[in-house]
Scaffold this motif. Structure first.
Motif, PDB file in Angstrom:
ATOM      1  N   GLY A 144       8.407   4.976   5.082  1.00 40.38           N
ATOM      2  CA  GLY A 144       7.953   3.634   4.749  1.00 40.38           C
ATOM      3  C   GLY A 144       8.656   2.535   5.507  1.00 40.38           C
ATOM      4  N   VAL A 145       9.977   2.633   5.627  1.00 38.07           N
ATOM      5  CA  VAL A 145      10.733   1.576   6.294  1.00 38.07           C
ATOM      6  C   VAL A 145      10.295   1.449   7.755  1.00 38.07           C
ATOM      7  N   ALA A 146      10.148   2.577   8.439  1.00 42.61           N
ATOM      8  CA  ALA A 146       9.729   2.550   9.844  1.00 42.61           C
ATOM      9  C   ALA A 146       8.322   1.985  10.006  1.00 42.61           C
TER      10      ALA A 146
ATOM     11  N   VAL B 106       8.416  -3.211  -8.095  1.00 41.92           N
ATOM     12  CA  VAL B 106       8.224  -1.835  -7.622  1.00 41.92           C
ATOM     13  C   VAL B 106       8.023  -0.899  -8.810  1.00 41.92           C
ATOM     14  N   LYS B 107       6.965  -0.100  -8.753  1.00 38.87           N
ATOM     15  CA  LYS B 107       6.671   0.842  -9.833  1.00 38.87           C
ATOM     16  C   LYS B 107       7.369   2.178  -9.589  1.00 38.87           C
ATOM     17  N   VAL B 108       7.515   2.922 -10.665  1.00 41.33           N
ATOM     18  CA  VAL B 108       8.012   4.298 -10.571  1.00 41.33           C
ATOM     19  C   VAL B 108       6.825   5.233 -10.624  1.00 41.33           C
ATOM     20  N   CYS B 109       6.641   5.979  -9.544  1.00 39.57           N
ATOM     21  CA  CYS B 109       5.590   7.005  -9.467  1.00 39.57           C
ATOM     22  C   CYS B 109       6.281   8.362  -9.453  1.00 39.57           C
ATOM     23  N   CYS B 110       5.696   9.346 -10.119  1.00 35.84           N
ATOM     24  CA  CYS B 110       6.296  10.679 -10.088  1.00 35.84           C
ATOM     25  C   CYS B 110       5.224  11.750  -9.979  1.00 35.84           C
TER      26      CYS B 110
ATOM     27  N   LEU C  70       0.818  -1.211   0.000  1.00 32.69           N
ATOM     28  CA  LEU C  70       0.000   0.000   0.000  1.00 32.69           C
ATOM     29  C   LEU C  70       0.854   1.264   0.000  1.00 32.69           C
ATOM     30  N   ILE C  71       2.163   1.100   0.117  1.00 31.15           N
ATOM     31  CA  ILE C  71       3.037   2.250   0.366  1.00 31.15           C
ATOM     32  C   ILE C  71       3.752   2.727  -0.895  1.00 31.15           C
ATOM     33  N   ASP C  72       3.619   4.040  -1.159  1.00 26.78           N
ATOM     34  CA  ASP C  72       4.457   4.720  -2.150  1.00 26.78           C
ATOM     35  C   ASP C  72       5.622   5.336  -1.377  1.00 26.78           C
ATOM     36  N   HIS C  73       6.793   4.754  -1.525  1.00 26.71           N
ATOM     37  CA  HIS C  73       7.993   5.158  -0.781  1.00 26.71           C
ATOM     38  C   HIS C  73       8.518   6.447  -1.393  1.00 26.71           C
ATOM     39  N   THR C  74       8.493   7.529  -0.645  1.00 21.88           N
ATOM     40  CA  THR C  74       8.531   8.871  -1.225  1.00 21.88           C
ATOM     41  C   THR C  74       9.769   9.666  -0.844  1.00 21.88           C
ATOM     42  N   LEU C  75      10.350  10.328  -1.841  1.00 19.86           N
ATOM     43  CA  LEU C  75      11.418  11.302  -1.610  1.00 19.86           C
ATOM     44  C   LEU C  75      11.265  12.415  -2.634  1.00 19.86           C
TER      45      LEU C  75
ATOM     46  N   GLU D 233      15.562   0.291  -0.880  1.00 17.58           N
ATOM     47  CA  GLU D 233      14.628   0.018   0.214  1.00 17.58           C
ATOM     48  C   GLU D 233      13.289  -0.470  -0.329  1.00 17.58           C
ATOM     49  N   ALA D 234      12.839   0.155  -1.399  1.00 17.65           N
ATOM     50  CA  ALA D 234      11.554  -0.233  -1.985  1.00 17.65           C
ATOM     51  C   ALA D 234      11.586  -1.672  -2.480  1.00 17.65           C
ATOM     52  N   ILE D 235      12.715  -2.085  -3.054  1.00 18.12           N
ATOM     53  CA  ILE D 235      12.862  -3.470  -3.490  1.00 18.12           C
ATOM     54  C   ILE D 235      12.888  -4.412  -2.284  1.00 18.12           C
ATOM     55  N   LYS D 236      13.668  -4.042  -1.271  1.00 15.98           N
ATOM     56  CA  LYS D 236      13.812  -4.884  -0.082  1.00 15.98           C
ATOM     57  C   LYS D 236      12.478  -5.104   0.622  1.00 15.98           C
TER      58      LYS D 236
END
Length: 214
Positions: A207-209, A55-59, A6-11, A27-30
Motif C-alpha cells: 500500500g505505501v509504495a 481506518v477500519k479493522v478488516c480481518c 480504496l486500499i486494504d493495507h494487508t499483513l 502506516e494506515a493512519i498516516k
C-alpha cells in the motif's frame, strides 16, 4: 478519486510480529487507507491502535483454504466483530463449490453475513482455482446474499488478481455487490489497471509504495 481510500493495507503472513502489525496500523493512519487487513488474532490489538482514526479493522475468516466447517467460520466472524472488526473477508469452501454444492455455499455466506450484524462482508472466491464459468457462478451466488463484496483471491494460492478477471467479476455482479482485487497488486500501473477494470477495493501488502513516492 482518493486512491488511498480504496486500499486494504494487508499483513496476513503467519510470522507477522506485533511490531509489524503496529507498523501496519501506523502506516494506515498516516496514508489514510480504508482499512488494515489482518488475521483474527490481531483484531483486538488493531482496534485499540486505530481508535480515533477513520481506518477500519478488516480481518480474514476461514483463511486461507476456506475448508473450515461452517460453524467454525461463523464463530470466528462473530468473535472478530466482538473484538472490534468492522469488515470480514471470508473464504468460500472451494471444494464444496467445485462439487456443485451451491446451496451450502450460499447458506454459509448468509450465516457469516448474519453474525457480522450489519458489518461489511467480503467473499473470497479464489479465482485462480476456477475457470471463467465457475467465476461467474460464484459471483452470482455472492450476489444472492447480503455480502458487500466479492473478492478475487487470498494471495496464498496459485495466483492473485488480474484485470481481466476483475472485469469479468464486475460485469457479472454489476451494482449488486462491489469487487475487491487482491493478490499481486504491487505497483501503481497494476493498481490503475485494477481500478479501470472495476475494482472498488484493493487488498495489498504494498500500500505505501502504491500511494507515495517513497
Amino acid at each position: 478519486m482518493n486512491v488511498n481510500k480504496l486500499i486494504d493495507h494487508t499483513l496476513l503472513k503467519a510470522n507477522a510480529t506485533k511490531d509489524q502489525i503496529t507498523k501496519l496500523c501506523n502506516e494506515a493512519i498516516k496514508y489514510e487507507f480504508a482499512s488494515v487487513c489482518v488475521n483474527t488474532c490481531w483484531v483486538d490489538y488493531c482496534h485499540g491502535l486505530l481508535q480515533g482514526s477513520d481506518v477500519k479493522v478488516c480481518c480474514t475468516v476461514g483463511f486461507p483454504l476456506g475448508a473450515n466447517a461452517t460453524p467454525v467460520k461463523v464463530f470466528e466472524a462473530g468473535n472478530a466483530i466482538k473484538d472490534g472488526a468492522h469488515e470480514i473477508d471470508m473464504v468460500i469452501n472451494i471444494g464444496e463449490f467445485l462439487s456443485g454444492n451451491y446451496g451450502m455455499i450460499e447458506n454459509e455466506i448468509k450465516e457469516v453475513v448474519a453474525v457480522a450484524d450489519g458489518h461489511c462482508v467480503k467473499v473470497i472466491i479464489e479465482t485462480c482455482l476456477l475457470n471463467d464459468e465457475q467465476i461467474i457462478k460464484a459471483c452470482e451466488l455472492v450476489s444472492k446474499t447480503k455480502a458487500a463484496f466479492v473478492k478475487t483471491s487470498t494471495g496464498f494460492s496459485t495466483g492473485g488478481a488480474n484485470p481481466r478477471i476483475v472485469k469479468l467479476m464486475k460485469d457479472t455482479v454489476g451494482d449488486t455487490v462491489k469487487v475487491k482485487a487482491a493478490g499481486g497488486v504491487r505497483n501503481k500501473e497494476e493498481l490503475k489497471l485494477m481500478i479501470e477494470a472495476g475494482a472498488d477495493r484493493i487488498g495489498t501488502s504494498s500500500g505505501v509504495a502504491l500511494v507515495s513516492d517513497e
